[in-house]
Design a protein around this motif. Sequence first.
Motif, PDB file in Angstrom:
ATOM      1  N   GLY A 250       0.780  -1.225   0.000  1.00  0.00           N
ATOM      2  CA  GLY A 250       0.000   0.000   0.000  1.00  0.00           C
ATOM      3  C   GLY A 250       0.815   1.279   0.000  1.00  0.00           C
ATOM      4  O   GLY A 250       0.262   2.374  -0.173  1.00  0.00           O
ATOM      5  N   GLN A 269      -6.487   2.575   1.623  1.00  0.00           N
ATOM      6  CA  GLN A 269      -6.550   1.149   1.945  1.00  0.00           C
ATOM      7  C   GLN A 269      -7.618   0.499   1.064  1.00  0.00           C
ATOM      8  O   GLN A 269      -8.791   0.840   1.170  1.00  0.00           O
ATOM      9  N   GLU A 271      -8.100  -2.955   0.810  1.00  0.00           N
ATOM     10  CA  GLU A 271      -8.636  -4.222   1.310  1.00  0.00           C
ATOM     11  C   GLU A 271      -9.986  -4.004   1.981  1.00  0.00           C
ATOM     12  O   GLU A 271     -10.210  -2.998   2.649  1.00  0.00           O
TER      13      GLU A 271
END
Length: 356
Positions: A250, A269, A271
């Motif tokens: 990331g 982010q 995810e």
Amino acid sequence: MNREIKEAAERAAGTKRKFRWNAKAVIAIVFALLLLFIFLVDIYIHPLRYVWVYAYRPEISRREEGELRVHFVDVGQGDCTIIEFPDGKVMIIDGGDESVKVQRSVLGYCAALEIDTFDYLLLTHADSDHAGGLDDVLHMFGAETLFLPQFIETETGIAAKNILKEASRAKAEIRTSRIYERIVSEDWDQFYYLMFLSPMYLDEKDEEITSNDTSAVVYLEYAGRRLLLPGDISEEIEDKIVLDYLMTMGEIFSMPVETSWGKINLMPQLEELDFLKAAHHGSGSSTGKALCTLCGPDEVFFSCGAGNGYGHPNLDSIANILAANPDAQIHRTDELGSIMLTIEQNGEYTVEYIRG
């Protein structure tokens, strides 16, 4: 005696002619003032050519304090997204095509939101189903800042030319869409940020680059909720974003910025994403397995037209989403009309359908 009568008659006739002249002068002055008033209203207050759009305003509640709202406007087989930030700033991303039906939908929706001027306007790429309606948006509302594709000046389509014309007229700041461009809130209590994850700097001579793959990809975060808007990128570009993200954990999108309260580090982010707008209207060549597996979105939004000839959304893209998250909720403008996502300051959210 006859002479006196004749002179009196002539005086009366002269007075009558003078009165007629004065009446015509007054009417002419009033008419000129009316034309001047209409001209000034058209130039400085509201373009009169768009007055009719107020008849096409859908019923939309007012944004409450601390809310961030994202509107996926039903523009048929096209794209238009409006973001109302919690500090009152407003952004429009794409504007559908140039058809009268879409014009009514987009301008009517903006009027319903009581928008005065857009703070930001983003054209993700120059395809007509994204660019066609933005010249009218610019003409009616204007914008403070325009994010435009890198090579829009070389585009030959009428939609791109009209946008450039209106951009010049609006005297807005024009910035080129590329990775790391960002919008950052100045209010810590209602902090949000928006960041471009793509495109990288492009080479105009690269014949392999398609218009879709030059799309701006936008990440938005507020109150712990995260949204990804991938434009019309293909699965190939999705895979590159995913690979770069995973290879750097990331860090590739990490960005330190200065704010009024000090330096902070922005770090998107991807995810377990809360919200995803399906790329390219749910085309079978996008919203691929890698992106869906990484993001596993809870809520997915498709912007597509009812009965469109492309078969959007493709069943493969829906299958990829559900394989990554079987509980994902699917929202489609072709079935539901315009869709409004509201994120409250505490992170709670709702999804509502707005019928015209």
